[in-house]
Design a protein around this motif. Structure first.
Motif, mmCIF file in Angstrom:
data_model
loop_
_atom_site.group_PDB
_atom_site.id
_atom_site.type_symbol
_atom_site.label_atom_id
_atom_site.label_comp_id
_atom_site.label_asym_id
_atom_site.label_seq_id
_atom_site.Cartn_x
_atom_site.Cartn_y
_atom_site.Cartn_z
ATOM 1 N N ALA A 14 47.425 42.233 44.134
ATOM 2 C CA ALA A 14 46.058 42.710 43.981
ATOM 3 C C ALA A 14 45.080 41.654 44.491
ATOM 4 C CB ALA A 14 45.785 43.020 42.505
ATOM 5 N N MET A 15 43.840 42.025 44.564
ATOM 6 C CA MET A 15 42.830 41.145 45.122
ATOM 7 C C MET A 15 42.791 39.789 44.438
ATOM 8 S SD MET A 15 38.727 41.792 45.446
ATOM 9 C CE MET A 15 39.005 43.301 46.345
ATOM 10 N N PHE A 16 43.055 39.758 43.132
ATOM 11 C CA PHE A 16 42.958 38.503 42.395
ATOM 12 C C PHE A 16 44.321 37.905 42.082
ATOM 13 C CE2 PHE A 16 39.084 40.898 41.567
ATOM 14 C CZ PHE A 16 38.136 39.986 41.983
ATOM 15 N N ALA A 22 50.946 34.395 39.031
ATOM 16 C CA ALA A 22 50.264 33.998 37.790
ATOM 17 C C ALA A 22 51.261 33.493 36.757
ATOM 18 C CB ALA A 22 49.474 35.177 37.228
ATOM 19 N N TRP A 23 52.407 34.156 36.645
ATOM 20 C CA TRP A 23 53.432 33.715 35.681
ATOM 21 C C TRP A 23 53.911 32.312 36.043
ATOM 22 C CZ3 TRP A 23 58.275 31.870 34.944
ATOM 23 C CH2 TRP A 23 58.903 32.081 33.705
ATOM 24 N N GLU A 24 54.174 32.068 37.328
ATOM 25 C CA GLU A 24 54.638 30.749 37.757
ATOM 26 C C GLU A 24 53.584 29.679 37.511
ATOM 27 O OE1 GLU A 24 57.491 29.697 38.571
ATOM 28 O OE2 GLU A 24 58.615 31.518 39.007
ATOM 29 N N GLN A 25 52.322 30.004 37.710
ATOM 30 C CA GLN A 25 51.251 29.044 37.450
ATOM 31 C C GLN A 25 51.221 28.654 35.975
ATOM 32 O OE1 GLN A 25 47.431 30.349 38.927
ATOM 33 N NE2 GLN A 25 48.306 30.999 40.879
ATOM 34 N N SER A 43 40.445 35.513 34.051
ATOM 35 C CA SER A 43 40.656 36.209 35.311
ATOM 36 C C SER A 43 40.165 37.643 35.158
ATOM 37 C CB SER A 43 42.151 36.205 35.676
ATOM 38 O OG SER A 43 42.421 37.125 36.705
ATOM 39 N N ARG A 44 39.729 38.228 36.265
ATOM 40 C CA ARG A 44 39.267 39.614 36.221
ATOM 41 C C ARG A 44 40.429 40.587 36.342
ATOM 42 N NH1 ARG A 44 34.634 39.640 40.700
ATOM 43 N NH2 ARG A 44 34.654 41.873 40.210
ATOM 44 N N ASN A 45 41.624 40.047 36.495
ATOM 45 C CA ASN A 45 42.808 40.896 36.626
ATOM 46 C C ASN A 45 43.625 40.806 35.335
ATOM 47 O OD1 ASN A 45 45.401 41.926 37.216
ATOM 48 N ND2 ASN A 45 45.176 41.431 39.381
ATOM 49 N N PRO A 46 43.671 41.874 34.531
ATOM 50 C CA PRO A 46 44.401 41.826 33.257
ATOM 51 C C PRO A 46 45.892 41.571 33.428
ATOM 52 C CG PRO A 46 43.732 44.086 33.776
ATOM 53 C CD PRO A 46 43.024 43.189 34.741
ATOM 54 N N VAL A 47 46.465 42.028 34.543
ATOM 55 C CA VAL A 47 47.886 41.775 34.796
ATOM 56 C C VAL A 47 48.128 40.276 34.931
ATOM 57 C CG1 VAL A 47 49.788 42.093 36.427
ATOM 58 C CG2 VAL A 47 48.293 44.016 35.869
ATOM 59 N N CYS A 48 47.245 39.604 35.653
ATOM 60 C CA CYS A 48 47.376 38.154 35.842
ATOM 61 C C CYS A 48 47.162 37.406 34.534
ATOM 62 C CB CYS A 48 46.390 37.670 36.899
ATOM 63 S SG CYS A 48 46.842 38.162 38.568
ATOM 64 N N TRP A 52 50.115 35.112 33.155
ATOM 65 C CA TRP A 52 49.877 33.668 33.008
ATOM 66 C C TRP A 52 50.224 33.234 31.577
ATOM 67 C CZ3 TRP A 52 47.963 29.317 30.934
ATOM 68 C CH2 TRP A 52 47.723 28.213 31.768
ATOM 69 N N THR A 53 49.780 34.008 30.606
ATOM 70 C CA THR A 53 50.059 33.682 29.204
ATOM 71 C C THR A 53 51.553 33.699 28.928
ATOM 72 O OG1 THR A 53 47.934 34.627 28.505
ATOM 73 C CG2 THR A 53 49.634 34.363 26.810
ATOM 74 N N GLU A 54 52.244 34.726 29.432
ATOM 75 C CA GLU A 54 53.693 34.814 29.241
ATOM 76 C C GLU A 54 54.414 33.637 29.897
ATOM 77 O OE1 GLU A 54 53.945 39.739 29.146
ATOM 78 O OE2 GLU A 54 54.588 38.606 30.911
#
Length: 223
Positions: A14-16, A22-25, A43-48, A52-54
């Motif tokens: 996605a755009m963001f 995000a998971w790797e970060q 982030s504006r992307n809820p998936v990210c 990221w949290t996971e």
């Protein structure tokens, strides 16, 4: 065994950013930032956000069970190792390393040195900043496999830049030869034209390593 990225098969770019990146970060920051789980950046992307949290929870858990890892910082202070007190060193893994002055290794994490390796051994695969970190690291593993490299070494050290207090870094070409990389590091470091050269080391990457894992082999036994 390190926790696997559950977004590894996710092709959502996605755009963001994607959940994979995000998971790797989150994982990278957490496994190198003991002892608490870091806060998730907005982030504006809820998936990210979720990914990221996971990733951060997984990285913290792996750090507690398997050992913390250092990472290299390039945020205004040059590329220098972080979290030395929290990362336990081990024997470097072979008589050649010890004989040539690299008796210790420290577990590291982060895509930054791996992208430097990729641009060194396969510059034509670089596509600038348009490629994500996971794509670049996957390309590195593929190139190493094609060239039949069992391991890859990158000589690197930090130094102080002129002007406002800050640091920068020098790195040589990546090579599959430990002896060649060690010679290049020693030669360049001992004859460095830079101000206050410091933290000379080799970064060792094993193709197929999980996440963005690598080893930091500092020159000498002072670490």
């Amino acid at each position: 065994m390190p926790t696997q990225n559950p977004y590894a098969s996710d092709d959502n770019n996605a755009m963001f950013g994607s959940g994979l990146d995000a998971w790797e970060q989150g994982y990278e920051i957490a496994i190198s930032s003991p002892p608490v789980v870091p806060e998730t950046p907005l982030s504006r992307n809820p998936v990210c956000n979720t990914a990221w949290t996971e990733g951060a929870l997984a990285g913290n858990a792996d750090g507690r069970s398997d050992g913390w890892r250092l990472r290299l910082s390039d945020t205004g202070s040059g590329i220098v190792p972080e979290n030395w007190p929290d990362v336990v060193g081990a024997e470097s893994g072979g008589p050649d390393e010890e004989a040539m002055g690299f008796p210790k290794r420290f577990k590291g994490v982060g895509y930054l040195p791996l992208t430097l390796m990729l641009s060194s051994i396969a510059p034509d695969t670089e596509d600038g900043k348009s490629r994500t970190a996971p794509e670049q690291v996957t390309s590195l593993a593929t190139v190493c496999g094609d060239k039949k490299y069992p391991s890859l070494y990158l000589p690197l050290y930090a130094y102080r830049s002129e002007g406002p207090p800050r640091s920068d870094f020098w790195h040589g070409e990546a090579t599959a030869s430990f002896g060649e990389a060690a010679h290049k590091l020693k030669e360049n470091f001992s004859n460095s034209r830079f101000i206050d050269p410091q933290t000379p080391a080799l970064i060792r990457y094993l193709p197929g390593s999980e996440h963005y894992f690598w080893d930091w082999l500092p020159l000498g036994s002072a670490y």
